[in-house]
Design a protein around this motif. Structure first.
Motif, PDB file in Angstrom:
ATOM      1  N   ILE A  29       0.847  -1.212   0.000  1.00 53.34           N
ATOM      2  CA  ILE A  29       0.000   0.000   0.000  1.00 53.34           C
ATOM      3  C   ILE A  29       0.872   1.248   0.000  1.00 53.34           C
ATOM      4  CG2 ILE A  29      -1.640   1.338   1.384  1.00 53.34           C
ATOM      5  CD1 ILE A  29      -2.816  -1.367   2.306  1.00 53.34           C
ATOM      6  N   LEU A  30       1.900   1.261   0.856  1.00 53.54           N
ATOM      7  CA  LEU A  30       2.813   2.405   0.901  1.00 53.54           C
ATOM      8  C   LEU A  30       3.552   2.566  -0.426  1.00 53.54           C
ATOM      9  CD1 LEU A  30       4.307   2.003   4.495  1.00 53.54           C
ATOM     10  CD2 LEU A  30       2.663   3.718   3.720  1.00 53.54           C
ATOM     11  N   LEU A  31       3.971   1.446  -1.024  1.00 60.25           N
ATOM     12  CA  LEU A  31       4.647   1.488  -2.322  1.00 60.25           C
ATOM     13  C   LEU A  31       3.741   2.083  -3.384  1.00 60.25           C
ATOM     14  CD1 LEU A  31       7.213   0.542  -3.944  1.00 60.25           C
ATOM     15  CD2 LEU A  31       5.931  -1.534  -4.452  1.00 60.25           C
ATOM     16  N   PHE A  32       2.488   1.690  -3.356  1.00 59.06           N
ATOM     17  CA  PHE A  32       1.521   2.192  -4.333  1.00 59.06           C
ATOM     18  C   PHE A  32       1.272   3.692  -4.145  1.00 59.06           C
ATOM     19  CE2 PHE A  32      -2.840   2.921  -5.867  1.00 59.06           C
ATOM     20  CZ  PHE A  32      -2.718   2.444  -7.164  1.00 59.06           C
ATOM     21  N   ILE A  33       1.137   4.114  -2.882  1.00 61.13           N
ATOM     22  CA  ILE A  33       0.808   5.516  -2.598  1.00 61.13           C
ATOM     23  C   ILE A  33       1.990   6.447  -2.859  1.00 61.13           C
ATOM     24  CG2 ILE A  33       0.182   7.156  -0.763  1.00 61.13           C
ATOM     25  CD1 ILE A  33      -1.475   4.916   0.492  1.00 61.13           C
ATOM     26  N   PHE A  34       3.181   6.032  -2.401  1.00 63.11           N
ATOM     27  CA  PHE A  34       4.326   6.936  -2.435  1.00 63.11           C
ATOM     28  C   PHE A  34       5.278   6.718  -3.613  1.00 63.11           C
ATOM     29  CE2 PHE A  34       3.098   6.915   2.078  1.00 63.11           C
ATOM     30  CZ  PHE A  34       2.908   8.275   2.257  1.00 63.11           C
ATOM     31  N   LEU A  35       5.040   5.698  -4.428  1.00 65.35           N
ATOM     32  CA  LEU A  35       5.927   5.471  -5.572  1.00 65.35           C
ATOM     33  C   LEU A  35       5.155   5.362  -6.884  1.00 65.35           C
ATOM     34  CD1 LEU A  35       8.781   4.997  -6.633  1.00 65.35           C
ATOM     35  CD2 LEU A  35       8.440   2.547  -6.247  1.00 65.35           C
ATOM     36  N   ILE A  36       4.241   4.405  -6.959  1.00 63.61           N
ATOM     37  CA  ILE A  36       3.563   4.150  -8.230  1.00 63.61           C
ATOM     38  C   ILE A  36       2.673   5.329  -8.638  1.00 63.61           C
ATOM     39  CG2 ILE A  36       1.915   2.648  -9.407  1.00 63.61           C
ATOM     40  CD1 ILE A  36       2.965   0.341  -7.698  1.00 63.61           C
ATOM     41  N   ILE A  37       1.868   5.834  -7.712  1.00 63.00           N
ATOM     42  CA  ILE A  37       0.999   6.971  -8.032  1.00 63.00           C
ATOM     43  C   ILE A  37       1.804   8.216  -8.392  1.00 63.00           C
ATOM     44  CG2 ILE A  37      -0.698   8.590  -7.074  1.00 63.00           C
ATOM     45  CD1 ILE A  37      -1.975   6.279  -5.600  1.00 63.00           C
ATOM     46  N   PRO A  38       2.834   8.617  -7.583  1.00 68.79           N
ATOM     47  CA  PRO A  38       3.639   9.795  -7.974  1.00 68.79           C
ATOM     48  C   PRO A  38       4.324   9.638  -9.327  1.00 68.79           C
ATOM     49  CG  PRO A  38       4.004   9.275  -5.670  1.00 68.79           C
ATOM     50  CD  PRO A  38       3.205   8.147  -6.236  1.00 68.79           C
ATOM     51  N   VAL A  39       4.851   8.451  -9.622  1.00 72.81           N
ATOM     52  CA  VAL A  39       5.498   8.230 -10.923  1.00 72.81           C
ATOM     53  C   VAL A  39       4.485   8.411 -12.051  1.00 72.81           C
ATOM     54  CG1 VAL A  39       6.552   6.484 -12.406  1.00 72.81           C
ATOM     55  CG2 VAL A  39       7.357   6.765 -10.068  1.00 72.81           C
ATOM     56  N   GLY A  40       3.302   7.853 -11.872  1.00 75.64           N
ATOM     57  CA  GLY A  40       2.257   8.016 -12.883  1.00 75.64           C
ATOM     58  C   GLY A  40       1.869   9.479 -13.072  1.00 75.64           C
ATOM     59  N   MET A  41       1.788  10.228 -11.969  1.00 76.71           N
ATOM     60  CA  MET A  41       1.443  11.650 -12.055  1.00 76.71           C
ATOM     61  C   MET A  41       2.528  12.438 -12.774  1.00 76.71           C
ATOM     62  SD  MET A  41      -0.136  12.179  -8.212  1.00 76.71           S
ATOM     63  CE  MET A  41      -0.401  13.935  -8.409  1.00 76.71           C
ATOM     64  N   VAL A  42       3.795  12.132 -12.504  1.00 78.46           N
ATOM     65  CA  VAL A  42       4.901  12.820 -13.168  1.00 78.46           C
ATOM     66  C   VAL A  42       4.857  12.573 -14.669  1.00 78.46           C
ATOM     67  CG1 VAL A  42       7.405  12.825 -13.477  1.00 78.46           C
ATOM     68  CG2 VAL A  42       6.438  12.911 -11.175  1.00 78.46           C
ATOM     69  N   ILE A  43       4.615  11.317 -15.064  1.00 74.55           N
ATOM     70  CA  ILE A  43       4.537  10.992 -16.494  1.00 74.55           C
ATOM     71  C   ILE A  43       3.388  11.764 -17.156  1.00 74.55           C
ATOM     72  CG2 ILE A  43       4.088   9.149 -18.153  1.00 74.55           C
ATOM     73  CD1 ILE A  43       5.485   7.235 -16.191  1.00 74.55           C
ATOM     74  N   TYR A  44       2.255  11.833 -16.463  1.00 76.58           N
ATOM     75  CA  TYR A  44       1.114  12.564 -17.029  1.00 76.58           C
ATOM     76  C   TYR A  44       1.397  14.063 -17.113  1.00 76.58           C
ATOM     77  CZ  TYR A  44      -3.380  14.956 -17.084  1.00 76.58           C
ATOM     78  OH  TYR A  44      -4.413  15.805 -17.392  1.00 76.58           O
ATOM     79  N   TYR A  45       1.888  14.647 -16.004  1.00 75.13           N
ATOM     80  CA  TYR A  45       2.133  16.089 -15.980  1.00 75.13           C
ATOM     81  C   TYR A  45       3.203  16.518 -16.983  1.00 75.13           C
ATOM     82  CZ  TYR A  45      -0.605  16.392 -11.665  1.00 75.13           C
ATOM     83  OH  TYR A  45      -1.610  16.346 -10.743  1.00 75.13           O
ATOM     84  N   ALA A  46       4.134  15.605 -17.316  1.00 76.12           N
ATOM     85  CA  ALA A  46       5.211  15.954 -18.247  1.00 76.12           C
ATOM     86  C   ALA A  46       4.683  16.341 -19.622  1.00 76.12           C
ATOM     87  CB  ALA A  46       6.190  14.790 -18.376  1.00 76.12           C
ATOM     88  N   PHE A  47       3.458  15.909 -19.925  1.00 79.78           N
ATOM     89  CA  PHE A  47       2.867  16.205 -21.233  1.00 79.78           C
ATOM     90  C   PHE A  47       1.765  17.261 -21.126  1.00 79.78           C
ATOM     91  CE2 PHE A  47       4.595  11.936 -21.387  1.00 79.78           C
ATOM     92  CZ  PHE A  47       5.341  11.966 -22.564  1.00 79.78           C
ATOM     93  N   THR A  48       1.796  18.037 -20.024  1.00 83.00           N
ATOM     94  CA  THR A  48       0.813  19.107 -19.826  1.00 83.00           C
ATOM     95  C   THR A  48       1.532  20.415 -19.525  1.00 83.00           C
ATOM     96  OG1 THR A  48       0.598  18.828 -17.422  1.00 83.00           O
ATOM     97  CG2 THR A  48      -0.759  17.410 -18.815  1.00 83.00           C
ATOM     98  N   ASP A  49       0.780  21.495 -19.511  1.00 83.01           N
ATOM     99  CA  ASP A  49       1.332  22.808 -19.149  1.00 83.01           C
ATOM    100  C   ASP A  49       0.932  23.172 -17.717  1.00 83.01           C
ATOM    101  OD1 ASP A  49      -1.343  23.208 -19.481  1.00 83.01           O
ATOM    102  OD2 ASP A  49      -1.155  25.011 -20.703  1.00 83.01           O
ATOM    103  N   TYR A  50       0.856  22.189 -16.847  1.00 84.32           N
ATOM    104  CA  TYR A  50       0.369  22.368 -15.477  1.00 84.32           C
ATOM    105  C   TYR A  50       1.171  23.444 -14.746  1.00 84.32           C
ATOM    106  CZ  TYR A  50      -1.074  21.007 -10.729  1.00 84.32           C
ATOM    107  OH  TYR A  50      -1.557  21.000  -9.449  1.00 84.32           O
ATOM    108  N   TYR A  51       0.452  24.499 -14.314  1.00 81.28           N
ATOM    109  CA  TYR A  51       1.017  25.569 -13.491  1.00 81.28           C
ATOM    110  C   TYR A  51       0.371  25.479 -12.119  1.00 81.28           C
ATOM    111  CZ  TYR A  51       2.244  30.318 -11.955  1.00 81.28           C
ATOM    112  OH  TYR A  51       2.715  31.405 -11.250  1.00 81.28           O
ATOM    113  N   MET A  52       1.187  25.394 -11.073  1.00 81.37           N
ATOM    114  CA  MET A  52       0.684  25.084  -9.739  1.00 81.37           C
ATOM    115  C   MET A  52      -0.353  26.094  -9.246  1.00 81.37           C
ATOM    116  SD  MET A  52       2.854  24.345  -6.239  1.00 81.37           S
ATOM    117  CE  MET A  52       3.864  23.086  -7.002  1.00 81.37           C
TER     118      MET A  52
END
Length: 299
Positions: A29-52
């Motif tokens: 569960i910790l691996l999924f929350i703190f590694l898999i989900i963040p990695v997926g978000m980084v890959i997605y955001y890399a193809f967007t113009d996301y401004y915080m």
């Protein structure tokens, strides 16, 4: 009868597997929350113009961030700074670590003191060490410049010079991390049979030739492991330039990881920083694959 035993064995195995997954579940569960989900978000955001500061306005822009990276002089500078740091830190840190390991490997009085002294910087916080050396390397009233003046050498700018700042960070990083590699080298040295050295001494082999033809070949697996782990660790340089130089002067010490941090948390350009992080992760992944292949061939 056999069918009943088979069913019982299946139930028993199922219960054992269920128990095993139960023990693993917190870590998964910790691996999924703190590694898999963040990695997926980084890959997605890399193809967007996301401004915080305007998260609802983000949109998919494809490869635009990566095309922008190719023209970003600061990113290119951070890449070459990282490569420069890696090229310098490897021989300096590993040479110091091997030298210290050779010192403490001999049975002599004071070995415990040397081991503690050599390893102490490793357990200290990088932030504390960076602040300490920031004062020691101060160009105006730093201790190191005071010592240089005592021996007739002019004060040096160190961290305020674009030509010297990276070398100063290399020195500080090697001083902090060499103790850990020393322990690895020490373990390798102590696994070398002593009767090999005794036979060499009987044959009149000099100390240098013993080191060259006995120590280094038998230490090769350990040295290769230390080399590759240090290589990957060196690419992740962040704290020292952040605390000691803030990437300056003139971006001479900005690294890829620090540039990711600056773009993501200072400029709030999450999409752009994610594209840099994706490039960096790909680079580390390639190095890791090379590491696995080299270690496998060595085995």
């Amino acid at each position: 009868m056999k069918k009943e035993e088979s069913d019982m064995n299946k139930k028993k195995k199922f219960k054992e597997n269920l128990l095993g997954y139960g023990f693993l579940s917190p870590a998964l569960i910790l691996l999924f929350i703190f590694l898999i989900i963040p990695v997926g978000m980084v890959i997605y955001y890399a193809f967007t113009d996301y401004y915080m500061l305007a998260p609802d306005e983000r949109k998919f822009i494809g490869l635009d961030n990566f095309f922008r990276l190719a023209k970003d002089k600061t990113f290119i500078k951070s890449f070459w700074n990282t490569v420069q740091f890696v090229v310098w830190i490897i021989p300096v840190q590993l040479g110091a670590a091997l030298g210290m390991a050779l010192i403490v490997n001999k049975k002599r009085k004071g070995n415990i003191f040397f081991k503690v002294a050599f390893f102490a910087p490793v357990v200290m916080s990088l932030v504390v060490i960076s602040i300490l050396w920031l004062y020691l390397l101060n160009p105006n009233n730093g201790l190191l410049n005071a010592l240089l003046e005592k021996v007739g050498i002019a004060k040096q700018p160190f961290l305020t010079s674009p030509k010297q700042a990276m070398y100063a960070i290399v020195f500080v990083s090697a001083w902090q991390g060499a103790g850990y590699q020393m322990l690895l080298f020490l373990g390798g040295l102590q696994n070398i049979p002593q009767d090999v050295y005794e036979a060499a001494e009987i044959d009149g082999v000099s100390k240098w030739n013993q080191f060259r033809y006995i120590t280094m070949p038998l230490l090769k697996p350990t040295a290769l492991f230390v080399l590759l782990t240090t290589l990957i660790s060196a690419f992740k340089l962040l704290v020292q330039p952040m605390v000691m130089t803030q990437g300056g002067p003139a971006n001479s010490t900005i690294t890829m990881v620090y540039y990711i941090y600056r773009k993501g948390f200072t400029d709030r350009l999450v999409g752009y920083s994610s594209s840099i992080a994706l490039v960096f992760t790909t680079l580390i992944g390639v190095i890791s694959l090379v590491q696995r292949r080299v270690l496998k061939e060595d085995e």
